[in-house]
Write a protein that holds these residues in place. Structure first.
Motif, mmCIF file in Angstrom:
data_model
loop_
_atom_site.group_PDB
_atom_site.id
_atom_site.type_symbol
_atom_site.label_atom_id
_atom_site.label_comp_id
_atom_site.label_asym_id
_atom_site.label_seq_id
_atom_site.Cartn_x
_atom_site.Cartn_y
_atom_site.Cartn_z
ATOM 1 N N ASN A 56 0.810 -1.221 0.000
ATOM 2 C CA ASN A 56 0.000 0.000 0.000
ATOM 3 C C ASN A 56 0.851 1.282 0.000
ATOM 4 O O ASN A 56 0.518 2.269 0.653
ATOM 5 C CB ASN A 56 -0.942 0.007 1.205
ATOM 6 C CG ASN A 56 -2.080 1.004 1.037
ATOM 7 O OD1 ASN A 56 -2.619 1.152 -0.053
ATOM 8 N ND2 ASN A 56 -2.429 1.706 2.110
ATOM 9 N N ARG A 57 1.934 1.280 -0.763
ATOM 10 C CA ARG A 57 2.812 2.451 -0.821
ATOM 11 C C ARG A 57 2.955 2.982 -2.250
ATOM 12 O O ARG A 57 3.087 4.185 -2.456
ATOM 13 C CB ARG A 57 4.194 2.112 -0.263
ATOM 14 C CG ARG A 57 4.186 1.770 1.216
ATOM 15 C CD ARG A 57 5.589 1.570 1.749
ATOM 16 N NE ARG A 57 6.366 2.807 1.699
ATOM 17 C CZ ARG A 57 6.309 3.761 2.638
ATOM 18 N NH1 ARG A 57 5.499 3.622 3.669
ATOM 19 N NH2 ARG A 57 7.050 4.841 2.532
ATOM 20 N N LYS A 58 2.943 2.091 -3.218
ATOM 21 C CA LYS A 58 3.080 2.498 -4.610
ATOM 22 C C LYS A 58 1.831 2.095 -5.389
ATOM 23 O O LYS A 58 0.992 1.328 -4.910
ATOM 24 C CB LYS A 58 4.311 1.844 -5.250
ATOM 25 C CG LYS A 58 5.639 2.255 -4.623
ATOM 26 C CD LYS A 58 6.798 1.559 -5.327
ATOM 27 C CE LYS A 58 8.137 1.970 -4.740
ATOM 28 N NZ LYS A 58 9.265 1.290 -5.424
ATOM 29 N N GLN A 173 3.305 12.405 -10.766
ATOM 30 C CA GLN A 173 2.790 11.106 -10.318
ATOM 31 C C GLN A 173 3.937 10.149 -9.983
ATOM 32 O O GLN A 173 3.894 9.437 -8.977
ATOM 33 C CB GLN A 173 1.889 10.488 -11.388
ATOM 34 C CG GLN A 173 0.660 11.313 -11.748
ATOM 35 C CD GLN A 173 -0.083 11.807 -10.537
ATOM 36 O OE1 GLN A 173 -0.320 11.061 -9.585
ATOM 37 N NE2 GLN A 173 -0.449 13.079 -10.551
ATOM 38 N N SER A 174 4.960 10.148 -10.821
ATOM 39 C CA SER A 174 6.114 9.262 -10.583
ATOM 40 C C SER A 174 6.804 9.613 -9.270
ATOM 41 O O SER A 174 7.189 8.724 -8.496
ATOM 42 C CB SER A 174 7.115 9.381 -11.733
ATOM 43 O OG SER A 174 6.551 8.924 -12.944
ATOM 44 N N ALA A 175 6.944 10.904 -9.003
ATOM 45 C CA ALA A 175 7.607 11.352 -7.775
ATOM 46 C C ALA A 175 6.817 10.993 -6.531
ATOM 47 O O ALA A 175 7.370 10.922 -5.423
ATOM 48 C CB ALA A 175 7.839 12.860 -7.827
ATOM 49 N N ASP A 238 11.058 7.746 -16.644
ATOM 50 C CA ASP A 238 10.114 7.337 -15.607
ATOM 51 C C ASP A 238 8.740 6.966 -16.146
ATOM 52 O O ASP A 238 7.995 6.242 -15.484
ATOM 53 C CB ASP A 238 9.957 8.466 -14.575
ATOM 54 C CG ASP A 238 11.218 8.678 -13.760
ATOM 55 O OD1 ASP A 238 11.945 7.683 -13.522
ATOM 56 O OD2 ASP A 238 11.494 9.829 -13.363
ATOM 57 N N SER A 239 8.403 7.454 -17.339
ATOM 58 C CA SER A 239 7.088 7.175 -17.929
ATOM 59 C C SER A 239 7.262 6.810 -19.404
ATOM 60 O O SER A 239 6.924 7.583 -20.306
ATOM 61 C CB SER A 239 6.170 8.396 -17.796
ATOM 62 O OG SER A 239 6.031 8.786 -16.448
ATOM 63 N N PRO A 240 7.796 5.618 -19.655
ATOM 64 C CA PRO A 240 8.120 5.254 -21.040
ATOM 65 C C PRO A 240 6.920 4.814 -21.861
ATOM 66 O O PRO A 240 5.917 4.333 -21.333
ATOM 67 C CB PRO A 240 9.090 4.077 -20.841
ATOM 68 C CG PRO A 240 8.613 3.434 -19.574
ATOM 69 C CD PRO A 240 8.180 4.569 -18.694
ATOM 70 N N TRP A 241 7.062 4.987 -23.160
ATOM 71 C CA TRP A 241 6.118 4.424 -24.117
ATOM 72 C C TRP A 241 6.675 3.105 -24.643
ATOM 73 O O TRP A 241 7.881 2.959 -24.840
ATOM 74 C CB TRP A 241 5.922 5.367 -25.303
ATOM 75 C CG TRP A 241 4.880 6.419 -25.122
ATOM 76 C CD1 TRP A 241 5.090 7.735 -24.837
ATOM 77 C CD2 TRP A 241 3.465 6.253 -25.233
ATOM 78 N NE1 TRP A 241 3.896 8.406 -24.762
ATOM 79 C CE2 TRP A 241 2.869 7.509 -25.002
ATOM 80 C CE3 TRP A 241 2.629 5.160 -25.495
ATOM 81 C CZ2 TRP A 241 1.489 7.709 -25.034
ATOM 82 C CZ3 TRP A 241 1.253 5.363 -25.523
ATOM 83 C CH2 TRP A 241 0.694 6.612 -25.298
ATOM 84 N N TYR A 242 5.776 2.167 -24.907
ATOM 85 C CA TYR A 242 6.119 0.931 -25.601
ATOM 86 C C TYR A 242 5.248 0.867 -26.850
ATOM 87 O O TYR A 242 4.013 0.942 -26.756
ATOM 88 C CB TYR A 242 5.837 -0.291 -24.730
ATOM 89 C CG TYR A 242 6.742 -0.407 -23.528
ATOM 90 C CD1 TYR A 242 7.906 -1.177 -23.581
ATOM 91 C CD2 TYR A 242 6.435 0.244 -22.340
ATOM 92 C CE1 TYR A 242 8.739 -1.293 -22.474
ATOM 93 C CE2 TYR A 242 7.267 0.145 -21.232
ATOM 94 C CZ TYR A 242 8.409 -0.627 -21.302
ATOM 95 O OH TYR A 242 9.231 -0.729 -20.210
ATOM 96 N N VAL A 243 5.865 0.746 -28.012
ATOM 97 C CA VAL A 243 5.129 0.610 -29.268
ATOM 98 C C VAL A 243 5.064 -0.871 -29.604
ATOM 99 O O VAL A 243 6.062 -1.493 -29.984
ATOM 100 C CB VAL A 243 5.819 1.404 -30.401
ATOM 101 C CG1 VAL A 243 5.116 1.145 -31.735
ATOM 102 C CG2 VAL A 243 5.805 2.896 -30.085
#
Length: 293
Positions: A56-58, A173-175, A238-243
Motif C-alpha cells: 500500500n505504498r506504490k 505522479q512518478s515522484a 520514468d514514464s516510457p512508451w512501448y510501441v
C-alpha cells in the motif's frame, strides 16, 4: 523477456519513427505456445499484485492507446484476467462531458488515478487531448481556454505547452509513487480494414462498429503523425512508451504481460514487515487459538 522490452521500449525519442516498427512482428515467438506462456505471465503478475496491494505504498498506472480495432479491450481482458479486482481499477475514457469542459484537460484523469496499492488501467487517456484534438482542433474550443477563441489560435506553441503539461503531470505522479507504463498498440491499416469487416459481418460484433470509425479512418496518416509526435514528446525514463505490434493479438498480449510483469519486479515490492509489538500480538493470538478446545 529482455528482447520484448528492448525492442519496443522507446528510449531514443530523437530517432523515433513509427515507420520503423513492424505491426506484424512476433520476435520469433510461437503462437502454439502463446496460451501457456500467457497463463504463466498472468500467474506471476497476480503474485506481485498481492505484494503491491499489501504494501500500500506504490501504485501502477497502465495506459492503452491505439487506433480503432487495435484490440485494446481484448488485450485488457486477457492480460488482466488473473488480477484481484479489489486491487484493480479500469477506466474507459469517452468524449468529455460538459462538466469536464469546465476544468482543465487533465482534471478528469487526476480523478481516475489509482490509489496506493492498486493497478489503474486507462483505456484511452489524457493523450486523447493531443491526438483526437490534433486531428479535430475545433474540440479545443470547447475548453474555453483564455486566448483560444478560434482554431487558428491553436498553434505549435499551444501543442508544446500541452506536451509540457503532460510531462509535468506524469513526473509528479512518478515522484509520488505511481509508476506509469504507456502502450501504443501499433496496428496496420490493412489489418484495421479486416477487423472492421469482421465487425460488420458478425451480428455479435455489430455493436462495436460505428459509422464514425470510417470517418476517422480517412485521417489515418494524420493520426500516425499525431501518435508519433506524442510519443516523441512524452516518452521519458520514468514514464516510457512501448510501441507494440498489434496485427497478431496473441503476441500483443504476451508483450503486454511481459512488460507489466517486469515493471512490477522493478518496483522491488515486499510484504510489509510488522513492528515488534504487532508480532507479539500475533503470537498471542496464535497461542489463544491453539489452546481452544
Amino acid at each position: 523477456m529482455k528482447d520484448i522490452i528492448q525492442q519496443f521500449k522507446i528510449t531514443d525519442t530523437k530517432k523515433f519513427s513509427l515507420d520503423k516498427y513492424d505491426t506484424g512482428d512476433t520476435l520469433g515467438y510461437d503462437k502454439d505456445e502463446s496460451e501457456a506462456l500467457l497463463a504463466d505471465l498472468i500467474s506471476e503478475t497476480a503474485k506481485l499484485q498481492n505484494e503491491l496491494y499489501a504494501a500500500n505504498r506504490k501504485s501502477l498506472l497502465i495506459i492503452f492507446q491505439a487506433m480503432d480495432a487495435a484490440g485494446k479491450d481484448s488485450a485488457i481482458a486477457h492480460t488482466m484476467s488473473g488480477l484481484n479486482p479489489q486491487g484493480c481499477q479500469v477506466y474507459s475514457f469517452k468524449q468529455p462531458t460538459s462538466e469536464d469542459y469546465e476544468h482543465d484537460f487533465l482534471w478528469r484523469h487526476y480523478k481516475a488515478l489509482p490509489e496506493r496499492g492498486r493497478i489503474g488501467i486507462h483505456n484511452r487517456s489524457h493523450y486523447e487531448n493531443v491526438l483526437v484534438t490534433r486531428i479535430h482542433p475545433e474540440f479545443i474550443l470547447k475548453e474555453n481556454i483564455p486566448g483560444i477563441t478560434k482554431v487558428k489560435d491553436i498553434d505549435k506553441k499551444f501543442w508544446n505547452q500541452r506536451f509540457e503539461s503532460i510531462r509535468n503531470f506524469e513526473k509528479h505522479q512518478s515522484a509520488n509513487g505511481t509508476v506509469i507504463v504507456k502502450f501504443f498498440l501499433h496496428l496496420s491499416k490493412d489489418e484495421q480494414k479486416k477487423r472492421f469487416l469482421k465487425r460488420i459481418e458478425d451480428p455479435e460484433k455489430n455493436w462495436k462498429f460505428s459509422a464514425a470509425d470510417i470517418k476517422e479512418r480517412a485521417h489515418w496518416d494524420d493520426y500516425q503523425k499525431a501518435y508519433e509526435a506524442a510519443i516523441k514528446e512524452t516518452s521519458t525514463k520514468d514514464s516510457p512508451w512501448y510501441v507494440l505490434p498489434a496485427d497478431k493479438k496473441w503476441f500483443t498480449r504476451i508483450a503486454i504481460s511481459t512488460i507489466i510483469l517486469q515493471t512490477l519486479k522493478d518496483m522491488k515490492l515486499e510484504y510489509p514487515v510488522l513492528p515488534k509489538d504487532e508480532k507479539e500480538r500475533l503470537e498471542e493470538a496464535r497461542r489463544l487459538l491453539e489452546e481452544e478446545k
